[in-house]
Enzyme design. Structure first.
Site, PDB file in Angstrom:
ATOM      1  N   SER A  95       0.843  -1.187   0.000  1.00 43.73           N
ATOM      2  CA  SER A  95       0.000   0.000   0.000  1.00 43.73           C
ATOM      3  C   SER A  95       0.887   1.249   0.000  1.00 43.73           C
ATOM      4  CB  SER A  95      -0.966  -0.038   1.195  1.00 43.73           C
ATOM      5  OG  SER A  95      -1.953   0.957   1.119  1.00 43.73           O
ATOM      6  N   GLU A 120      -0.940  -2.731  -8.366  1.00 45.16           N
ATOM      7  CA  GLU A 120      -2.245  -3.063  -7.774  1.00 45.16           C
ATOM      8  C   GLU A 120      -2.837  -1.789  -7.206  1.00 45.16           C
ATOM      9  OE1 GLU A 120      -3.097  -2.865  -4.353  1.00 45.16           O
ATOM     10  OE2 GLU A 120      -1.114  -2.218  -3.701  1.00 45.16           O
ATOM     11  N   HIS A 145      -5.124  -5.160  -2.060  1.00 44.17           N
ATOM     12  CA  HIS A 145      -5.998  -4.881  -0.916  1.00 44.17           C
ATOM     13  C   HIS A 145      -7.133  -5.907  -0.890  1.00 44.17           C
ATOM     14  CE1 HIS A 145      -3.711  -1.174  -1.324  1.00 44.17           C
ATOM     15  NE2 HIS A 145      -4.128  -0.804  -0.127  1.00 44.17           N
TER      16      HIS A 145
END
Length: 329
Positions: free
Chosen positions: A107, A214, A284
């Site tokens: 992230s 991502e 996620h």
């Protein structure tokens, strides 16, 4: 007794109880966390001031603190980009290589991982983090097991059967010719973060690399805009392939629902001419497969329409040091 230190580069953790539960589980699993009190720091929305958060890494670069075996991120969110000019990445990377230190997170931690690879030449692990996974009421056992597998297996292999995590409307491999086996350094992470770094010194310059991306909660047009940021900045030049993990929670376009993630990926393929591999089980999402970034990756099609990634040249921990069940008990 795996020597472990935390780094809190982004958001503050919202619950002391959740942090403590995660720390207890880490201890049960065999990780000796030397600096648990950083989980209680807060400045505005962040897990401490910029200097405090940068010091989690810079103190290792200066030698004020010995490099541990594992540097584990507390959580993502936002804030890591503010720290990039405050860390001596080249020295940190050298010290981590000498010690065989593994930095783990994903992230917002992508900013840290990109800087570490770009300026320090050091790999890291795309993996769950303390607060975001191990502090859950019921941590995801698959993610926990895969975290331990990536930490301990020097020849990690991941098989991807289809593209559904990226888009069910895509083939697993989008290519103009028969897919070839590719071997190179895999790098990247969260698309929003990588695109924010476009044009900076913190984007790794990997000749013939494999780019991994991502994201979560971004509509198709925003995903495409960030991919164009990277394309126009020349990031995809001289790369061999692009691998997409989960692009979760993208939703429908309010103007035309046909304009979806699959349309965006096909446009990127047309722009770059690169083979695009979709559906990598990371992002996620639950049941994710941790894997090394900045390591050597062999990417090959398999016989059942999917593909396989095999990783090498990254630091690991002895498997008998980890009691993996402790991560969810």
């Amino acid at each position: 007794n795996i020597e472990t230190r935390l780094f809190a580069s982004s958001n503050v953790g919202g619950s002391d109880e959740r942090n403590q539960l995660a720390l207890d589980r880490m201890a049960c699993a065999g990780f000796k966390v030397d600096n648990p009190t950083i989980t209680t720091r807060q400045y505005l929305r962040f897990a401490g001031t910029d200097s405090q958060r940068a010091s989690d890494l810079q103190n290792i670069a200066t030698g004020a603190i010995a490099a541990p075996k594992l540097l584990l991120g507390v959580r993502g969110g936002y804030g890591a980009v503010r720290l990039l000019p405050m860390v001596d990445w080249s020295t940190l990377g050298r010290i981590m290589k000498e010690r065989g230190t593994i930095l783990a997170g994903f992230s917002d931690v992508t900013a840290i991982q990109c800087a570490l690879l770009a300026k320090g030449g050091m790999s890291s692990l795309a993996a769950p983090m303390l607060y975001s996974e191990f502090g859950k009421t019921k941590p995801d056992q698959v993610s926990c097991r895969q975290f331990a597998e990536a930490l301990t297996n020097p020849n990690l292999a991941i098989n991807i059967p289809d593209a559904s995590l990226t888009s069910p409307n895509l083939p697993s491999i989008l290519t103009n010719s028969e897919p070839k086996t590719l071997t190179s350094t895999i790098w990247g992470g969260n698309l929003s973060v990588v695109s924010a770094l476009a044009g900076s010194e913190y984007v790794p310059r990997i000749a013939g690399g494999i780019v991994f991306l991502e994201d979560v909660g971004e509509q198709a047009y925003r995903i495409e805009r960030m991919l164009y940021d990277l394309y126009l900045a020349g990031v995809f030049k001289d790369q061999q392939a692009i691998v997409f993990g989960a692009l979760s929670g993208s939703g429908e376009d309010s103007y035309d629902k046909r304009y979806d993630v699959a349309t965006v990926i096909r446009q990127l393929h047309k722009l770059t001419g690169l083979p695009i591999y979709s559906g990598m089980r990371f992002g996620h999402i639950g049941q994710k497969h941790s894997f090394p970034l900045g390591a050597t990756c062999q990417l090959s099609a398999n016989t059942v329409s999917g593909y396989q990634l095999v990783f090498s040249d990254y630091p690991t921990i002895k498997s008998d040091a980890i009691h993996v069940e402790g991560l969810w008990q």
